[in-house]
Design an enzyme around this catalytic site. Structure first.
Site, short mmCIF file in Angstrom:
data_model
loop_
_atom_site.label_atom_id
_atom_site.label_comp_id
_atom_site.label_asym_id
_atom_site.label_seq_id
_atom_site.Cartn_x
_atom_site.Cartn_y
_atom_site.Cartn_z
N ASP A 377 0.86 -1.04 -0.08
CA ASP A 377 -0.19 0.05 -0.30
C ASP A 377 0.99 1.14 -0.12
O ASP A 377 0.82 1.56 1.33
CB ASP A 377 -1.04 0.34 1.14
CG ASP A 377 -1.59 0.81 1.60
OD1 ASP A 377 -1.81 1.50 0.56
OD2 ASP A 377 -2.42 1.30 2.68
N GLU A 414 -3.10 10.47 -0.10
CA GLU A 414 -4.40 9.73 -0.15
C GLU A 414 -4.37 9.34 0.73
O GLU A 414 -4.94 9.30 1.69
CB GLU A 414 -3.78 8.26 -1.01
CG GLU A 414 -5.31 7.52 -0.91
CD GLU A 414 -5.10 6.36 0.08
OE1 GLU A 414 -6.66 5.46 -0.24
OE2 GLU A 414 -4.61 6.80 0.48
N ASP A 443 -4.86 1.01 -5.95
CA ASP A 443 -4.41 1.16 -4.79
C ASP A 443 -3.33 0.68 -4.26
O ASP A 443 -2.02 0.55 -5.05
CB ASP A 443 -5.66 1.76 -3.50
CG ASP A 443 -4.71 2.52 -2.52
OD1 ASP A 443 -4.28 2.00 -2.00
OD2 ASP A 443 -5.65 3.01 -2.18
N HIS A 527 -0.28 -0.20 6.98
CA HIS A 527 -0.02 0.35 7.41
C HIS A 527 0.93 0.26 8.78
O HIS A 527 1.03 0.82 9.40
CB HIS A 527 -1.15 1.39 7.85
CG HIS A 527 -2.01 1.53 7.48
ND1 HIS A 527 -2.90 2.69 7.06
CD2 HIS A 527 -1.82 1.65 5.93
CE1 HIS A 527 -3.56 3.19 6.18
NE2 HIS A 527 -2.75 2.63 4.99
#
Ligand SMILES: *[C@@H]1O[C@H](CO)[C@@H](O)[C@H](O)[C@H]1NC(C)=O
Ligand SMILES: *[C@@H]1O[C@H](CO)[C@@H](O)[C@H](O)[C@H]1NC(C)=O
Ligand SMILES: *[C@@H]1O[C@H](CO)[C@@H](O)[C@H](O)[C@H]1NC(C)=O
Ligand SMILES: *[C@@H]1O[C@H](CO)[C@@H](O)[C@H](O)[C@H]1NC(C)=O
Length: 725
Positions: A377, A414, A443, A527
């Site tokens: 990501d 983003e 994405d 993340h």
């Protein structure tokens, strides 16, 4: 001018074979016309019929995939952590821009000054009677032999962007997944959250909603952790794909969209702005201090929370000790100081100009900024974009020029609130609404196994057809379509009401037909510091064939939209979607004195319009088979414009009641979970209000919202059928 058999051909599709390389010569029939005219026509025929058919370039595109190219770009993009607003992310932008320029696509950077958020000070300690106080390190550890050990120090300390600054020392309360219903359950059990620190786990709703729900329940601060049951169910990284003990999911808690200082307009140079203090006091901000922690720290906290044992679906960890509600006796001291500051972000915009309809746009977008290294990501998507760009440049060398203009976009910030894409869409709103055929978002292109797609419904059929032509990266005898159908994802095609990626402004603010695609969905190191190239190489996509498949699918859909004379849109699924949505609403308003007949009536009109446009499309196809002449270009333009503009008609100038940025009345995020997509969100919001207040006014507001939705559907029906009343 595609021959009628173009498009779906399973057998040819499975193995993307190259058709004969010589340009195809279409049948040219001679006509008994005067010589002069014949000569002029001959010249046009050359132009019109000697160029290879779109299907030739589609097959060529599929044959040119390069896993090595994708891997090389991913490696280059993820060499350092590159959070929005940092020098490392500017270097990543330079890599993207240089690559696209090297293919001689016209490439530029568009910059915006926006309000981002960084941590300035964090501390979290835990105390309980008869225990030593634990001061948490709040640090994600590297492992022996980690090639990224040195640059890991550049990663932003674990934090929740836009959390309020402050210090809270209070008893801890366990709040499960932090959903509205979890806090309602605590209230029903008589457990007071007021002034406490809510401890909730990730996994069901957007983290900004977790903090907001905690705040609304009266909590003074929030801690969000990743539960081992959900994020460490097997061997942890680097031995397995799961989250290591100190891994933390970082992220934004802003519920708005775009730059918080320009809530309804673009952050152009010299524009009107809210002050930082005004922006931070918006209701879209979490408003209380909050921190994310690892599963190890989460477990340490939960072990010291007493009180009644929580129910089964609140349990987690390794199951050794039961989770309890609290409050206390564990006391958490959470101190956080955020640094909310204006920084410059950069989108990369690259244009491949169309030959015949340069003023029609097919836009491909992916973001570049990452919380840490961003291998999944978002840079698996960026690597796919750059690999696809290389294929498009090969196509150009073979004589291809898209009929319509293709725009490749690489968004910034983003992660903070879809900021780069939103500011660009707001800045170019009028041009984009009058010219854009479709927006194709990727994405995280690759997070693991399985194919996932969401779309506005007129693109459903195109996605299915395209996926039949792309090979399953994990099984050479299957297509991506087979993989998709076997993945049991329900629903098969998601909708774009959620706020989780850059399609949001395109769909929900200005009504552009859009798609969002990925191979693999949830992955445990999301993340965290461990979303790096090593994770991708070991677990995400060892041969980088999934990157190639993602780029193939993305490119094929783009080519069909950019090159086919008649836009490959099919609105009958849209009518079905509207009907299903109405069924859902009728269940929710059962027993309430409201009428759905305006809605049903408008959907019937929409069905009629679909039938009308379908028969016009058939007539054009028939004409094309029997005539040597080109379709009348004005007739083609008319029908394409109707297909393109119908989605726009679902938007309303005023937007959703209380959420005016969201103009689309069919799709928007659910009020209580920004990740969740709702159909008819305005009606849904009104039903929620009735449940809370149950007044005659609130009942009337449901009826009002039903009328509003039926009005936009009537407008859409008129646009699609191309008629006035
Ligand atoms: C806030 O962040 C900006 C931009 O990174 C930096 O220049 C500034 O020094 C930071 N201020 C504090 C108090 O940390
Ligand atoms: C909480 O921790 C901070 C250090 O981050 C400290 O300054 C403060 O005094 C502590 N508060 C309480 C009530 O212990
Ligand atoms: C690949 O697909 C074929 C046909 O669907 C199936 O029979 C085979 O088991 C699959 N192979 C693997 C390794 O999954
Ligand atoms: C690309 O695929 C080939 C063949 O499947 C494989 O040998 C090679 O290692 C792959 N490249 C990368 C970078 O994974």
């Amino acid at each position: 001018m595609p021959p009628p058999q173009d498009g779906v051909d399973d057998s040819a599709a499975r193995v993307p074979l190259l058709p004969p390389p010589a340009p195809r010569r279409a049948a040219v029939r001679l006509h008994p016309l005067p010589l002069l005219i014949a000569a002029t026509l001959a010249a046009s025929y050359r132009l019109l019929f000697l160029a290879p058919a779109p299907s030739y370039y589609q097959s060529l595109l599929l044959s040119l995939g390069s896993n090595d190219t994708a891997a090389a770009h991913l490696h280059a993009l993820t060499i350092r952590p590159h959070l929005a607003g940092t020098g490392a992310n500017a270097l990543a932008a330079a890599h993207v821009a240089a690559t696209l320029s090297s293919h001689s696509f016209r490439t530029r950077l568009t910059s915006y000054s926006v309000l981002l958020s960084y941590p300035a000070y964090r501390s979290l300690s835990l105390s309980a009677p008869d225990r030593d106080t634990v001061l948490f390190a709040l640090k994600q550890e590297t492992y022996a032999g980690d090639p990224y050990e040195a640059v890991s120090a550049e990663a932003v300390p674990t934090f929740l962007a836009y959390a309020a600054s402050g210090s809270v020392s209070a008893e801890a309360v366990y709040a499960n997944y932090g959903r509205a219903e979890d806090f309602a359950y605590l209230a029903a059990r008589g457990i007071d959250v007021t002034g406490k620190v809510a401890v909730a786990r990730y996994g069901e709703v957007f983290r900004g909603d977790i903090v907001r729900n905690a705040r609304d329940a009266g909590a003074a601060a929030a801690v969000i952790y990743s539960d081992a049951k959900d994020y460490a169910a097997g061997k942890t990284f680097p031995d397995g794909p799961w989250m290591p003990p100190t891994g933390v999911q970082v992220g934004s808690t802003f519920k708005g969209v775009g730059d918080p200082t320009t809530p309804m307009w673009a952050s152009s140079e010299g524009c009107e702005r809210l002050t930082i203090a005004e922006a931070m006091s918006s209701d879209d901000m979490p408003g209380i201090p909050a921190l994310p922690v690892s599963w190890k720290d989460g477990e340490t906290i939960l072990q010291l929370i007493g009180g009644d044992v929580a129910p089964e679906n609140w349990q987690g960890g390794d199951g050794a000790a039961a989770y309890r509600f609290g409050p206390g006796p564990a006391v958490l001291n959470l101190t956080y100081t955020g640094n909310e500051t204006m920084v410059t972000i950069q989108n990369v915009i690259s244009v491949i100009e169309g030959g015949e309809e340069p003023e029609r746009y097919v836009i491909l977008g992916n973001h570049r900024d990452a919380w840490t290294f961003g291998a999944v990501d978002p840079n698996s998507g960026t690597a796919s974009l750059l690999e696809l760009a290389q294929r498009l440049s090969e196509l150009q060398k073979k004589g291809w020029r898209p009929r319509r203009t293709i725009i490749l976009c690489n968004w910034d910030a983003e992660e903070y609130g879809l900021t780069g894409s939103t500011e660009w869409v707001e800045e170019n709103r009028a041009m984009l609404t009058s010219r854009t055929v479709a927006y194709l978002n990727v994405d995280s292109a690759v997070a693991g196994h399985g194919f996932y797609a969401s779309a506005t419904p007129q693109l459903d059929e195109l996605l299915k057809e395209a996926s039949k032509q792309v090979q399953n990266p994990d099984n050479g005898t299957q297509s991506l379509y087979d993989l998709w159908m076997s993945s049991n994802s329900s629903p098969l095609i998601g909708r774009l009401g959620g706020g989780s990626s850059d399609y949001s402004a395109f769909v929900q603010h200005i009504g552009i037909p859009s798609v969002d695609m990925a191979i693999g969905s949830d992955y445990p190191v999301y993340h965290s510091l461990y979303d790096d190239f090593i994770w991708m190489e070991k677990f995400g996509d060892p041969l980088f064939q999934r990157h190639v498949a993602a780029a193939s699918m993305w490119g094929l859909v783009a080519l069909r939209l950019s090159d086919e004379e008649i836009l490959p849109f099919n609105y009958s699924n849209y009518a079905t979607e509207l009907e299903n949505g109405a069924l859902g609403i009728s269940e929710r308003v059962q027993g309430m004195p409201v009428s759905l007949s305006p809605l049903h009536k408008s959907i019937k009109e929409f069905r009629k319009a679909v039938a009308k446009v379908d028969s016009e499309l058939k007539a054009l196809q028939t004409w094309k088979i029997w005539s040597p002449w080109r379709n009348n270009p004005l007739k083609v333009r008319d029908i394409n414009d109707r297909l393109m503009m119908t989605e726009r008609a679902f938007t309303d100038r005023e937007g959703l009641s209380g959420r005016p940025w969201y103009k689309h009345l069919i799709y928007a995020p659910s009020l209580h979970n920004d990740y969740g997509a709702e159909v008819y969100p305005g009606i849904g919001d009104a039903i929620e209000r009735v449940k809370k207040t149950n007044t005659s006014e609130s009942l009337q507001s449901i009826q009002h919202e039903i009328y509003r939705v039926s009005r936009v559907i009537n407008q859409a029906a008129l646009v699609l059928s191309g008629g006035l009343t």
